[in-house]
Design an enzyme around this catalytic site. Structure first.
Site, PDB file in Angstrom:
ATOM      1  N   HIS A  30      20.855 -11.357  31.431  1.00  0.00           N
ATOM      2  CA  HIS A  30      21.804 -10.249  31.521  1.00  0.00           C
ATOM      3  C   HIS A  30      21.283  -9.019  30.784  1.00  0.00           C
ATOM      4  O   HIS A  30      21.523  -8.864  29.584  1.00  0.00           O
ATOM      5  CB  HIS A  30      23.147 -10.677  30.918  1.00  0.00           C
ATOM      6  CG  HIS A  30      23.731 -11.894  31.567  1.00  0.00           C
ATOM      7  ND1 HIS A  30      23.246 -13.170  31.330  1.00  0.00           N
ATOM      8  CD2 HIS A  30      24.747 -12.038  32.447  1.00  0.00           C
ATOM      9  CE1 HIS A  30      23.958 -14.041  32.034  1.00  0.00           C
ATOM     10  NE2 HIS A  30      24.871 -13.391  32.721  1.00  0.00           N
ATOM     11  N   GLY A 119      29.587 -17.215  24.580  1.00  0.00           N
ATOM     12  CA  GLY A 119      29.336 -17.319  26.012  1.00  0.00           C
ATOM     13  C   GLY A 119      30.651 -17.553  26.736  1.00  0.00           C
ATOM     14  O   GLY A 119      30.977 -16.838  27.683  1.00  0.00           O
ATOM     15  N   LEU A 121      33.852 -16.517  27.188  1.00  0.00           N
ATOM     16  CA  LEU A 121      34.380 -15.213  26.789  1.00  0.00           C
ATOM     17  C   LEU A 121      35.696 -15.343  26.040  1.00  0.00           C
ATOM     18  O   LEU A 121      36.522 -16.200  26.345  1.00  0.00           O
ATOM     19  CB  LEU A 121      34.540 -14.311  28.012  1.00  0.00           C
ATOM     20  CG  LEU A 121      33.209 -13.925  28.675  1.00  0.00           C
ATOM     21  CD1 LEU A 121      33.462 -13.194  29.991  1.00  0.00           C
ATOM     22  CD2 LEU A 121      32.354 -13.075  27.749  1.00  0.00           C
ATOM     23  N   ASP A 157      34.450  -6.298  28.028  1.00  0.00           N
ATOM     24  CA  ASP A 157      35.738  -6.274  28.737  1.00  0.00           C
ATOM     25  C   ASP A 157      36.281  -7.688  28.906  1.00  0.00           C
ATOM     26  O   ASP A 157      37.487  -7.926  28.781  1.00  0.00           O
ATOM     27  CB  ASP A 157      35.554  -5.636  30.120  1.00  0.00           C
ATOM     28  CG  ASP A 157      35.058  -4.205  30.032  1.00  0.00           C
ATOM     29  OD1 ASP A 157      35.735  -3.380  29.394  1.00  0.00           O
ATOM     30  OD2 ASP A 157      33.976  -3.922  30.592  1.00  0.00           O
ATOM     31  N   ASN A 187      32.514  -0.443  29.170  1.00  0.00           N
ATOM     32  CA  ASN A 187      31.631   0.064  30.227  1.00  0.00           C
ATOM     33  C   ASN A 187      32.282   0.045  31.607  1.00  0.00           C
ATOM     34  O   ASN A 187      31.632   0.361  32.614  1.00  0.00           O
ATOM     35  CB  ASN A 187      30.301  -0.707  30.239  1.00  0.00           C
ATOM     36  CG  ASN A 187      30.499  -2.197  30.492  1.00  0.00           C
ATOM     37  OD1 ASN A 187      31.550  -2.620  30.979  1.00  0.00           O
ATOM     38  ND2 ASN A 187      29.493  -2.991  30.177  1.00  0.00           N
ATOM     39  N   HIS A 261      24.456  -6.397  35.452  1.00  0.00           N
ATOM     40  CA  HIS A 261      25.153  -7.340  34.568  1.00  0.00           C
ATOM     41  C   HIS A 261      24.355  -8.622  34.335  1.00  0.00           C
ATOM     42  O   HIS A 261      24.089  -8.979  33.193  1.00  0.00           O
ATOM     43  CB  HIS A 261      26.541  -7.699  35.124  1.00  0.00           C
ATOM     44  CG  HIS A 261      27.115  -8.919  34.470  1.00  0.00           C
ATOM     45  ND1 HIS A 261      27.911  -8.864  33.357  1.00  0.00           N
ATOM     46  CD2 HIS A 261      26.956 -10.245  34.746  1.00  0.00           C
ATOM     47  CE1 HIS A 261      28.223 -10.094  32.972  1.00  0.00           C
ATOM     48  NE2 HIS A 261      27.661 -10.946  33.800  1.00  0.00           N
ATOM     49  N   ARG A 351      51.615 -40.067  11.461  1.00  0.00           N
ATOM     50  CA  ARG A 351      51.667 -38.642  11.079  1.00  0.00           C
ATOM     51  C   ARG A 351      52.154 -38.510   9.639  1.00  0.00           C
ATOM     52  O   ARG A 351      51.709 -37.654   8.897  1.00  0.00           O
ATOM     53  CB  ARG A 351      52.546 -37.835  12.036  1.00  0.00           C
ATOM     54  CG  ARG A 351      53.985 -38.263  12.063  1.00  0.00           C
ATOM     55  CD  ARG A 351      54.840 -37.361  12.945  1.00  0.00           C
ATOM     56  NE  ARG A 351      56.176 -37.914  13.093  1.00  0.00           N
ATOM     57  CZ  ARG A 351      57.274 -37.199  13.200  1.00  0.00           C
ATOM     58  NH1 ARG A 351      57.203 -35.889  13.218  1.00  0.00           N
ATOM     59  NH2 ARG A 351      58.437 -37.775  13.342  1.00  0.00           N
ATOM     60  N   GLU A 405      47.746 -22.343  20.007  1.00  0.00           N
ATOM     61  CA  GLU A 405      46.878 -23.515  19.823  1.00  0.00           C
ATOM     62  C   GLU A 405      45.403 -23.151  20.010  1.00  0.00           C
ATOM     63  O   GLU A 405      44.549 -23.563  19.224  1.00  0.00           O
ATOM     64  CB  GLU A 405      47.260 -24.625  20.820  1.00  0.00           C
ATOM     65  CG  GLU A 405      48.645 -25.228  20.608  1.00  0.00           C
ATOM     66  CD  GLU A 405      49.753 -24.390  21.239  1.00  0.00           C
ATOM     67  OE1 GLU A 405      49.461 -23.407  21.969  1.00  0.00           O
ATOM     68  OE2 GLU A 405      50.941 -24.718  21.002  1.00  0.00           O
ATOM     69  N   HIS A 467      55.467 -33.792  27.329  1.00  0.00           N
ATOM     70  CA  HIS A 467      54.990 -33.873  25.953  1.00  0.00           C
ATOM     71  C   HIS A 467      54.222 -35.158  25.667  1.00  0.00           C
ATOM     72  O   HIS A 467      53.668 -35.321  24.588  1.00  0.00           O
ATOM     73  CB  HIS A 467      56.180 -33.760  24.986  1.00  0.00           C
ATOM     74  CG  HIS A 467      56.677 -32.365  24.828  1.00  0.00           C
ATOM     75  ND1 HIS A 467      57.031 -31.579  25.909  1.00  0.00           N
ATOM     76  CD2 HIS A 467      56.865 -31.591  23.724  1.00  0.00           C
ATOM     77  CE1 HIS A 467      57.421 -30.395  25.460  1.00  0.00           C
ATOM     78  NE2 HIS A 467      57.323 -30.378  24.144  1.00  0.00           N
TER      79      HIS A 467
HETATM   80  C1  LIG Z   1      35.606 -17.981  29.834  1.00  0.00           C
HETATM   81  C2  LIG Z   1      34.557 -17.390  30.674  1.00  0.00           C
HETATM   82  N1  LIG Z   1      34.825 -17.108  31.960  1.00  0.00           N
HETATM   83  C3  LIG Z   1      33.879 -16.615  32.767  1.00  0.00           C
HETATM   84  C4  LIG Z   1      32.621 -16.398  32.309  1.00  0.00           C
HETATM   85  C5  LIG Z   1      31.543 -15.883  33.234  1.00  0.00           C
HETATM   86  N2  LIG Z   1      31.234 -14.486  32.885  1.00  0.00           N
HETATM   87  C6  LIG Z   1      30.191 -14.162  32.112  1.00  0.00           C
HETATM   88  S1  LIG Z   1      30.082 -12.528  31.795  1.00  0.00           S
HETATM   89  C7  LIG Z   1      31.434 -12.219  32.765  1.00  0.00           C
HETATM   90  C8  LIG Z   1      31.925 -10.807  32.952  1.00  0.00           C
HETATM   91  C9  LIG Z   1      32.147 -10.183  31.662  1.00  0.00           C
HETATM   92  O1  LIG Z   1      32.400  -8.837  31.810  1.00  0.00           O
HETATM   93  P1  LIG Z   1      32.153  -7.917  30.563  1.00  0.00           P
HETATM   94  O2  LIG Z   1      32.645  -8.591  29.352  1.00  0.00           O
HETATM   95  O3  LIG Z   1      32.695  -6.605  30.870  1.00  0.00           O
HETATM   96  O4  LIG Z   1      30.583  -7.896  30.432  1.00  0.00           O
HETATM   97  P2  LIG Z   1      29.592  -6.810  31.046  1.00  0.00           P
HETATM   98  O5  LIG Z   1      29.512  -7.056  32.521  1.00  0.00           O
HETATM   99  O6  LIG Z   1      30.155  -5.493  30.740  1.00  0.00           O
HETATM  100  O7  LIG Z   1      28.297  -7.111  30.358  1.00  0.00           O
HETATM  101  C10 LIG Z   1      31.950 -13.393  33.283  1.00  0.00           C
HETATM  102  C11 LIG Z   1      33.117 -13.457  34.169  1.00  0.00           C
HETATM  103  C12 LIG Z   1      32.371 -16.713  30.951  1.00  0.00           C
HETATM  104  N3  LIG Z   1      31.183 -16.542  30.410  1.00  0.00           N
HETATM  105  N4  LIG Z   1      33.359 -17.180  30.163  1.00  0.00           N
HETATM  106 MG   LIG Z   2      32.086  -4.737  30.903  1.00  0.00          MG
END
Ligand SMILES: Cc1ncc(C[n+]2csc(CCOP(=O)(O)OP(=O)(O)O)c2C)c(N)n1
Ligand SMILES: [Mg+2]
Length: 665
Positions: A30, A119, A121, A157, A187, A261, A351, A405, A467
């Site tokens: 990337h 990684g 996100l 983002d 961005n 990207h 518990r 959680e 539950h």
């Molecule tokens: C939980 C999760 N869902 C999906 C992904 C796959 N993924 C990696 S980067 C990305 C897009 C992220 O966009 P942004 O944070 O804006 O990064 P940019 O393209 O600006 O570098 C996705 C969907 C991931 N890494 N983690």
């Molecule tokens: Mg972005």
């Protein structure tokens, strides 16, 4: 040729060049994110971040977290340029290759300097919240002299769109974690294209609503980023800095588009970017003037580091401080506590037994920080002496995480990886589903987090199937690098707590809501749970059956064995509080406990009030698996157990029937 002045832009271009070259060489990765945020990262590393590249483990370093982990080349470039031992330039040339520490996403277990694995996100920001909590707590305990650092995050983002962000910023705002600063790579691009495709919320206003300070800057101008960071530093609230950037900045035809990207730019575009950036050097080559300037940045913290070491030496608390950061908590609480239980056996829910063990643990070990996702009274996680950790009292050792959680689990990962604290936190076992992505990162990162998961079966009764966990135990056991404990009584609960505290990685304690009779009534020379499974009761008559049970079903297995023995059928009862530990035992031990003979000779039966999926591992295909392979029922606990056939009489009848059908003598 004229010497190259190390301007901020040129320092940043070194990051850009390494990022596009490494991605090009791997033909994978990337480039866009590192190229867009190179100037902001340069401002942060050259002007603010407190670190010493020669000692990535310096406890009072600022923590830097690249939450947008896909942009891993950003952190690899920074670590290389500032002179960390690894990655080397060779490592960078082997970006994303087998055995190279420059993995696709930054992994804390590969490279010192990578504080957390990112990684997935959203979780980087959420872990940073935990790091900031740990910092404030240790500051309250040890003072500014020893603990006085900040947590900086670069987030994309995606990090701010994920649901966990809501939980994380809510917690950070509430706890007034003013030393947490998030730089948002604004961005306007994600993988699918423009953020307009999927977002029209006001991200800044959302942070303000969560009681954050916010400000903006031109993310492509290091001076402006510097100004914004200074503003953030001055504000007592956690800060979001909106850095307006262009993804893939410098690649003239592709910048500003999703094309940068997650794919190599391609030779032509890389060549064009070199022209655009005025970067007249071959791939992976950084001119001496720039490399030297970056190396100087990596050494800048050495003086502050040396001053810190002097203060530590003079503090009178050096040994204690280092021991605390080293982990290995005191175990002296265990023996007297278990002796007391043996002398005075108690029928309690596990518990409750956990709370009792925690009274001893929290008194003996000052590094534990407890908490719960709004189920304190149910999870029994707060011991009497623990004061709440609040914005007014960071010295407190109990976090009210709220109904968060996932946020709690991610924060605990950050706390554990910060070091100096051992976080434990509770919710209902069924809601491990809500926390699961962070539990997985606990395991992957080897983060010492202890999950106190109560209400571990249909035994919770009336709250019913929403539950009542069914598949949770087995699905957690299927996860690598995490130990799942399901103790059977108060003694086993204490033993499992001791093992979880000793472990270098994460543990889950699955605990009952309902009371359990003691099954361990005599003193033992060792921690029997340490082997994962052990013979609790040997057969009296010739052994024909081995009952393998966990947690609340051990008591039932003992009763089943009495009924079978009354029929002359010798029956072992094996308690198996931790399958992972049992699997790790030597063959001789496993063979002794569960001999590998035909189920016609000795019938192996598993009993657990949850999914039977996977129990063939211990019963064999022709053994008998007693459990629950559907969702639960809303009913009082006794009725629920009876309904699912989990009573001594019903289980004994099934065992006898099975033996008859299979012609077991
Ligand atoms: C939980 C999760 N869902 C999906 C992904 C796959 N993924 C990696 S980067 C990305 C897009 C992220 O966009 P942004 O944070 O804006 O990064 P940019 O393209 O600006 O570098 C996705 C969907 C991931 N890494 N983690
Ligand atoms: Mg972005």
């Amino acid at each position: 040729m004229e010497p190259m002045q190390p301007t901020d832009r040129r320092l940043a271009n070194a990051i850009r060049a390494l990022a596009m070259d490494a991605v090009e060489a791997a033909n994978s990765g990337h480039p866009g994110m590192p190229m867009g945020m190179a100037d902001a990262a340069t401002a942060l590393f050259t002007r603010h971040l407190k670190f010493d590249a020669s000692d990535p483990h310096w406890p009072d370093r600022d923590r830097f977290i690249l939450s947008a982990g896909h942009g891993s080349m950003l952190i690899y470039a920074l670590l290389y340029l500032t002179g960390y031992e690894r990655p080397t330039l060779e490592d960078i040339k082997r970006f994303r290759q087998l055995g190279s520490p420059t993995a696709g996403h930054p992994e804390n277990f590969e490279l010192p300097g990578v504080e957390v694995t990112t990684g997935p996100l959203g979780q980087g920001v959420a872990m940073a919240v935990g790091m900031a909590i740990a910092e404030r707590h240790l500051n309250a305990v040890y003072g500014d002299e020893l603990v006085d650092h900040r947590t900086f995050v670069i987030a994309g983002d995606g990090d701010l769109m994920e649901g966990v962000n809501h939980e994380a910023i809510g917690l950070a705002g509430h706890l007034k974690l003013g030393r947490l600063i998030v730089l948002w790579d604004d961005n306007n691009i994600t993988i699918d294209g423009s953020t307009d495709l999927s977002r029209n919320e006001d991200v800044v206003a959302r942070h303000r609503a969560a009681q954050w300070h916010t400000c903006e800057c031109d993310g492509l101008d290091a001076d402006d980023v510097d100004r914004a960071i200074q503003e953030a530093l001055a504000d007592p609230r956690p800060s979001l800095i909106r850095c307006r950037t262009i993804i893939g900045y410098g690649a003239p035809n592709k910048q500003g588009t999703a094309a940068t990207h997650g794919a190599a730019l391609g030779k032509d575009e890389v060549d064009a970017a070199r022209v655009e950036l005025g970067w007249d050097f071959p791939p992976f080559e950084i001119p001496d003037e720039l490399l030297n300037a970056w190396r100087e940045v990596g050494r800048k913290g050495a003086g502050v580091h040396a001053g810190w070491k002097k203060r530590l030496d003079a503090s009178g608390r050096k040994d204690e401080f280092l021991a605390r950061l080293g982990g290995n908590p005191d175990e002296s609480w265990l023996k007297p506590y278990i002796d007391g239980l043996i002398a005075n056996p108690l029928t309690v829910a596990t518990r409750k037994a956990s709370e009792m063990a925690l009274e001893a643990i929290n008194a003996a070990i000052s590094s534990t920080i407890g908490g719960s996702a709004d189920l304190t009274g149910s999870n029994n996680t707060k011991t009497k002496a623990l004061e709440p950790l609040t914005a007014e009292n960071y010295a407190g050792r109990y976090v009210y995480y709220g109904i968060r959680e996932f946020g709690m689990a991610a924060a605990m990962n950050g706390m554990a990886l910060h070091g100096g604290v051992i976080p434990y936190g509770g919710t209902f076992l069924v809601f491990t589903d809500y926390a699961r992505p962070a539990i997985r990162l606990s395991a992957l990162q080897n983060a010492k987090v202890i999950y106190v998961m109560t209400h571990d079966s249909i035994g919770l009764g009336e709250d019913g199937p929403t539950h009542q966990p069914i598949e949770h135990l087995q699905s957690l056991r299927a996860m690598p690098q995490i130990e799942v404990y399901r103790p059977a009584d108060a003694v086993e609960t204490a033993e499992c707590w001791a093992l979880a505290l000793q472990s270098e990685g994460p543990s889950v304690l699955a605990l009952t809501r309902q009371n359990l009779a003691p099954v361990r009534t005599g003193p033992e020379p060792e921690n029997l749970c340490a082997r994962g499974a052990y013979r609790l009761k040997p057969a009296r008559a010739e052994r024909k059956v081995i009952l393998i049970a966990t947690g609340s079903e051990v008591e039932i297995a003992l009763a089943v064995s009495e009924r079978l023995e009354a029929d002359g059928i010798g029956t072992d009862v094996v308690s198996m509080p931790c399958t992972e530990r049992f699997d790790a035992q030597a063959w001789e031990y496993r063979e002794d406990i569960l001999p590998d003979v035909s189920n016609r000779q000795i019938l192996r039966v598993s009993i657990e009030a949850g999914s039977t999926f996977g129990w063939e591992r211990y019963t064999g295909l022709h053994g008998l698996r007693i459990g629950i392979d559907r969702f639960g029922v809303s009913a009082p606990v006794k009725d629920a157990y009876d309904y699912f056939g989990l009573t001594p009489d019903k289980i004994a009848a099934r065992v006898l029937e099975h033996m008859k059908q299979r012609e077991i003598a």
